[in-house]
Design an enzyme around this catalytic site. Structure first.
Site, PDB file in Angstrom:
ATOM      1  N   LYS A  98       0.874  -1.176   0.000  1.00 50.64           N
ATOM      2  CA  LYS A  98       0.000   0.000   0.000  1.00 50.64           C
ATOM      3  C   LYS A  98       0.915   1.231   0.000  1.00 50.64           C
ATOM      4  O   LYS A  98       1.815   1.324   0.851  1.00 50.64           O
ATOM      5  CB  LYS A  98      -0.861   0.022   1.259  1.00 50.64           C
ATOM      6  CG  LYS A  98      -1.868  -1.108   1.303  1.00 50.64           C
ATOM      7  CD  LYS A  98      -2.931  -0.844   2.335  1.00 50.64           C
ATOM      8  CE  LYS A  98      -3.823  -2.042   2.564  1.00 50.64           C
ATOM      9  NZ  LYS A  98      -4.180  -2.839   1.412  1.00 50.64           N
ATOM     10  N   ASP A 132      -1.328  -1.714  -4.240  1.00 50.01           N
ATOM     11  CA  ASP A 132      -2.738  -1.839  -3.872  1.00 50.01           C
ATOM     12  C   ASP A 132      -3.409  -0.487  -4.107  1.00 50.01           C
ATOM     13  O   ASP A 132      -2.740   0.544  -4.130  1.00 50.01           O
ATOM     14  CB  ASP A 132      -2.882  -2.132  -2.369  1.00 50.01           C
ATOM     15  CG  ASP A 132      -2.570  -3.577  -2.011  1.00 50.01           C
ATOM     16  OD1 ASP A 132      -2.296  -4.388  -2.907  1.00 50.01           O
ATOM     17  OD2 ASP A 132      -2.611  -3.876  -0.795  1.00 50.01           O
ATOM     18  N   GLN A 161     -10.351  -0.255  -8.876  1.00 50.71           N
ATOM     19  CA  GLN A 161     -11.583  -0.655  -8.191  1.00 50.71           C
ATOM     20  C   GLN A 161     -12.816  -0.408  -9.073  1.00 50.71           C
ATOM     21  O   GLN A 161     -13.099   0.737  -9.438  1.00 50.71           O
ATOM     22  CB  GLN A 161     -11.709   0.130  -6.890  1.00 50.71           C
ATOM     23  CG  GLN A 161     -10.575  -0.134  -5.912  1.00 50.71           C
ATOM     24  CD  GLN A 161     -10.307   1.042  -4.990  1.00 50.71           C
ATOM     25  OE1 GLN A 161     -10.430   2.196  -5.402  1.00 50.71           O
ATOM     26  NE2 GLN A 161      -9.935   0.766  -3.749  1.00 50.71           N
ATOM     27  N   ARG A 182      -4.772  -5.266 -11.610  1.00 53.00           N
ATOM     28  CA  ARG A 182      -5.581  -6.187 -10.790  1.00 53.00           C
ATOM     29  C   ARG A 182      -6.944  -5.510 -10.610  1.00 53.00           C
ATOM     30  O   ARG A 182      -7.034  -4.473  -9.968  1.00 53.00           O
ATOM     31  CB  ARG A 182      -4.942  -6.408  -9.422  1.00 53.00           C
ATOM     32  CG  ARG A 182      -5.793  -7.268  -8.488  1.00 53.00           C
ATOM     33  CD  ARG A 182      -5.506  -6.974  -7.023  1.00 53.00           C
ATOM     34  NE  ARG A 182      -4.132  -7.220  -6.662  1.00 53.00           N
ATOM     35  CZ  ARG A 182      -3.503  -6.547  -5.688  1.00 53.00           C
ATOM     36  NH1 ARG A 182      -4.118  -5.613  -4.991  1.00 53.00           N
ATOM     37  NH2 ARG A 182      -2.252  -6.809  -5.425  1.00 53.00           N
ATOM     38  N   LYS A 199     -24.542  -3.055  -5.086  1.00 53.05           N
ATOM     39  CA  LYS A 199     -23.618  -4.120  -5.497  1.00 53.05           C
ATOM     40  C   LYS A 199     -23.816  -4.507  -6.970  1.00 53.05           C
ATOM     41  O   LYS A 199     -22.848  -4.771  -7.684  1.00 53.05           O
ATOM     42  CB  LYS A 199     -23.832  -5.324  -4.572  1.00 53.05           C
ATOM     43  CG  LYS A 199     -22.953  -6.499  -4.891  1.00 53.05           C
ATOM     44  CD  LYS A 199     -23.046  -7.555  -3.814  1.00 53.05           C
ATOM     45  CE  LYS A 199     -22.736  -8.945  -4.316  1.00 53.05           C
ATOM     46  NZ  LYS A 199     -21.591  -9.074  -5.193  1.00 53.05           N
ATOM     47  N   HIS A 229     -13.722 -13.190  -5.700  1.00 49.57           N
ATOM     48  CA  HIS A 229     -14.196 -14.535  -5.330  1.00 49.57           C
ATOM     49  C   HIS A 229     -15.567 -14.782  -5.931  1.00 49.57           C
ATOM     50  O   HIS A 229     -16.226 -15.758  -5.586  1.00 49.57           O
ATOM     51  CB  HIS A 229     -14.302 -14.659  -3.807  1.00 49.57           C
ATOM     52  CG  HIS A 229     -13.123 -14.101  -3.094  1.00 49.57           C
ATOM     53  ND1 HIS A 229     -13.086 -12.825  -2.584  1.00 49.57           N
ATOM     54  CD2 HIS A 229     -11.912 -14.640  -2.850  1.00 49.57           C
ATOM     55  CE1 HIS A 229     -11.917 -12.594  -2.036  1.00 49.57           C
ATOM     56  NE2 HIS A 229     -11.167 -13.669  -2.196  1.00 49.57           N
ATOM     57  N   ARG A 291     -12.588  -7.332   5.717  1.00 49.82           N
ATOM     58  CA  ARG A 291     -12.990  -8.703   5.326  1.00 49.82           C
ATOM     59  C   ARG A 291     -14.366  -9.037   5.911  1.00 49.82           C
ATOM     60  O   ARG A 291     -15.191  -9.667   5.276  1.00 49.82           O
ATOM     61  CB  ARG A 291     -11.976  -9.748   5.805  1.00 49.82           C
ATOM     62  CG  ARG A 291     -10.560  -9.611   5.278  1.00 49.82           C
ATOM     63  CD  ARG A 291     -10.409  -9.834   3.793  1.00 49.82           C
ATOM     64  NE  ARG A 291     -10.785  -8.760   2.913  1.00 49.82           N
ATOM     65  CZ  ARG A 291     -10.036  -7.687   2.612  1.00 49.82           C
ATOM     66  NH1 ARG A 291      -8.855  -7.521   3.137  1.00 49.82           N
ATOM     67  NH2 ARG A 291     -10.476  -6.767   1.770  1.00 49.82           N
TER      68      ARG A 291
END
Ligand SMILES: Cc1cc2nc3c(=O)[nH]c(=O)nc-3n(C[C@H](O)[C@H](O)[C@H](O)COP(=O)(O)OP(=O)(O)OC[C@H]3O[C@@H](n4cnc5c(N)ncnc54)[C@H](O)[C@@H]3O)c2cc1C
Length: 308
Positions: A98, A132, A161, A182, A199, A229, A291
């Protein structure tokens, strides 16, 4: 954004809560689900184990928003040691940092100096080096850092993002420099004028951005990594890559340690290149709260751990 997610993301910034939670055995037990341990050695040992399943890794030491500029020197030296260990052990591992860990809040020029040292060393050892993406107040500065490094080094990656309304423009501006990107959905609390609150809008944007990256990858104009995921998205992306004629190894899928490990192995068995991002270090509170926010049902896991 759900109230549970908003609350958890707000709590992730509380130093008061961090100090009270981090020493509790139940919290340390719960965190173990997402990290093999706090030491670099734990992350390296986990990388060697995952390699037996043909999973590569991405290593990152937790800790963001330093309290003194001098701490950045120690972080830089730590990552230099990480590169040496990866090379000495012959691991298929990337390193991700970061920018605030390297002192971006204190001095942009010093941060550039540290990142340049790390990028040069990573390149000399053939290791991919990642930036990141943190909250939206850092996006302009992080992209500027990436451009600087990418101008001199090949194996440099940047996280983008999908939830940010600006990302399509950022990606379009980066494509001419053949970026390694990424693509993630985004993990921070952002206002609605900055990021999609729903979302489904983020998921839609993710696939649109992924399609553009794959189109560029087909002409070797980008190296995309899909950090998600979301198996519906992953399956659509794998199919799209095939349709777009992306060469074998022309993209990768990265997921976090402890999440969907069965699917990670199944993707490898199906011929995909997959890496597991392993976080380690003692400053795990804000990261762990993010998380939990991604899947508030995880709070039950913490509660169970507390009862035990
Ligand atoms: C390799 C990698 C690097 C990342 N780097 C960054 C970064 O630089 N900047 C940034 O802002 N964000 C980063 N993230 C986090 C990312 O932005 C998302 O917050 C996170 O990946 C959750 O979104 P998802 O794409 O998995 O999709 P979601 O739709 O949130 O999740 C899909 C499914 O995955 C499972 N799942 C997802 N998260 C969890 C969890 N925490 N616990 C248990 N199950 C879960 C659930 O079954 C869920 O239904 C990174 C993520 C990955 C995988």
């Amino acid at each position: 954004m759900s109230i549970a997610r908003q609350t958890l993301l707000r709590l992730s910034k509380s130093r008061w809560l961090a100090e009270r939670v981090m020493t509790r055995p139940f919290a340390r037990r719960a965190v173990k689900r997402f990290m093999p341990g706090e030491e670099l050695e734990d992350a390296l040992a986990a990388s060697a184990t995952l390699a037996t399943d043909r999973l590569g890794t991405v290593l990152t030491k937790l800790g963001e928003n330093l309290t003194a500029e001098s701490e950045a020197d120690k972080v830089r030296d730590h990552y230099l040691e990480v590169f040496d260990q990866i090379t000495a052990r012959g691991l298929d591992s990337h390193v991700s940092v970061k920018p605030t860990q390297l002192g971006l809040d204190f001095s942009q020029s010093k941060c550039v100096e540290h990142l340049e040292t790390l990028a040069r060393t990573a390149e000399a050892q053939g290791i991919y080096f990642w930036l990141d993406m943190e909250d939206s107040s850092y996006v302009d500065r992080t992209i500027a850092l990436y451009r600087k490094l990418r101008g001199k080094h090949e194996k440099i990656g940047l996280a983008l993002q999908a939830y940010l309304r600006r990302t399509p423009q950022d990606l379009a501006a980066l494509l001419p420099i053949r970026p390694t990107v990424r693509l993630v959905k985004g993990a921070y609390a952002e206002p609605a004028h900055v990021a999609f609150p729903a979302k489904r809008d983020t998921d839609f944007a993710y696939y649109e951005l992924a399609s553009q990256l794959l189109q560029a990858a087909a002409g070797r104009g980008a190296f995309p990594i899909f950090g998600t995921h979301d198996m519906t998205l992953v399956n659509r992306i794998v199919a799209k890559a095939k349709d777009s004629g992306v060469a074998q190894g022309g993209f990768e899928i990265h997921m976090l340690y402890g999440i969907r490990m069965g699917e990670q192995k199944a993707l490898v068995a199906a011929g995909q290149t997959v890496k597991t991002l392993i976080s380690y270090g003692s400053s795990w509170f804000p990261w762990y709260m993010r998380r939990l926010a991604e899947r508030p049902a995880n709070v039950w896991f913490v509660a169970k751990s507390m009862i035990r």
